[in-house]
Design an enzyme around this catalytic site. Structure first.
Site, short mmCIF file in Angstrom:
data_model
loop_
_atom_site.label_atom_id
_atom_site.label_comp_id
_atom_site.label_asym_id
_atom_site.label_seq_id
_atom_site.Cartn_x
_atom_site.Cartn_y
_atom_site.Cartn_z
N SER A 3 2.93 6.03 -2.31
CA SER A 3 4.10 6.92 -2.36
C SER A 3 4.51 7.21 -3.80
CB SER A 3 5.27 6.30 -1.60
OG SER A 3 5.00 6.25 -0.23
N ALA A 15 0.83 -1.21 0.00
CA ALA A 15 0.00 0.00 0.00
C ALA A 15 0.86 1.26 0.00
CB ALA A 15 -0.93 -0.01 1.21
N GLU A 16 1.87 1.31 0.87
CA GLU A 16 2.70 2.51 0.96
C GLU A 16 3.55 2.68 -0.30
OE1 GLU A 16 5.29 5.21 3.98
OE2 GLU A 16 4.24 3.45 4.73
N SER A 17 4.00 1.60 -0.88
CA SER A 17 4.78 1.69 -2.12
C SER A 17 3.94 2.30 -3.24
CB SER A 17 5.27 0.30 -2.54
OG SER A 17 6.16 -0.23 -1.59
#
Length: 123
Positions: free
Chosen positions: A43, A38-40
Site C-alpha cells: 500500500s 505485506a499490505e502495509s
C-alpha cells in the site's frame, strides 16, 4: 504490529516486523500478521506510485505461508509488478533472519483521486 519501513520508493518498499507480539497461540508468526506486513508495504508503494492528490485502496491480497517464524524479525520486500493509472500490483516476499522465505503475497490497490473533504463522508 511494530512495522518499520527501511526503504521506500514507488518501485520497491522494504520493511520489517517483530515476530514477538504477532504470534498465534502456538507461538508461531500469525498468518494475518504476515498479511498486515505485506499490505502495509504494498500500500505504501502504491501510494508513492499514485502520487500527490491520489490515494491507494487495497482491493485484493493473497498470501502463501511457506514456513513458520518463532523469533526475531521478518523482513518484507514489496516489488512493483504493475503500475498503471488506476491499479498498482506488488509482489511481496517475507523472509526470516536466516533469509528463508516465510510468505509470498501479492497485493493489488486501486488508485483514486483523494476525497475533496466536502460533505460528511469526505467524498
Amino acid at each position: 504490529m511494530g512495522v518499520e519501513y527501511l526503504e521506500a520508493s514507488a518501485e520497491r518498499v522494504v520493511g520489517r516486523m517483530p515476530v514477538k507480539g504477532n504470534t498465534q497461540p502456538h507461538g508461531l508468526l500469525h498468518g494475518g500478521a504476515s498479511c498486515v506486513l505485506a499490505e502495509s508495504l504494498g500500500s505504501y508503494g502504491s501510494a508513492l506510485h499514485a502520487g500527490p492528490g491520489r490515494i491507494a485502496v487495497g482491493i485484493e491480497i493473497n498470501a502463501t505461508h511457506h514456513r513458520s517464524a518463532t523469533e526475531g524479525y521478518v523482513t518484507g520486500v514489496a516489488t512493483r509488478l504493475h503500475g498503471g493509472r488506476t491499479l498498482a500490483t506488488y509482489d511481496i516476499v517475507i523472509t526470516d533472519e536466516q533469509d528463508r522465505r516465510v510468505c509470498t503475497a501479492r497485493l493489488t490497490c486501486m488508485l483514486r483521486d483523494a476525497p475533496s473533504g466536502d460533505g460528511p463522508s469526505g467524498a
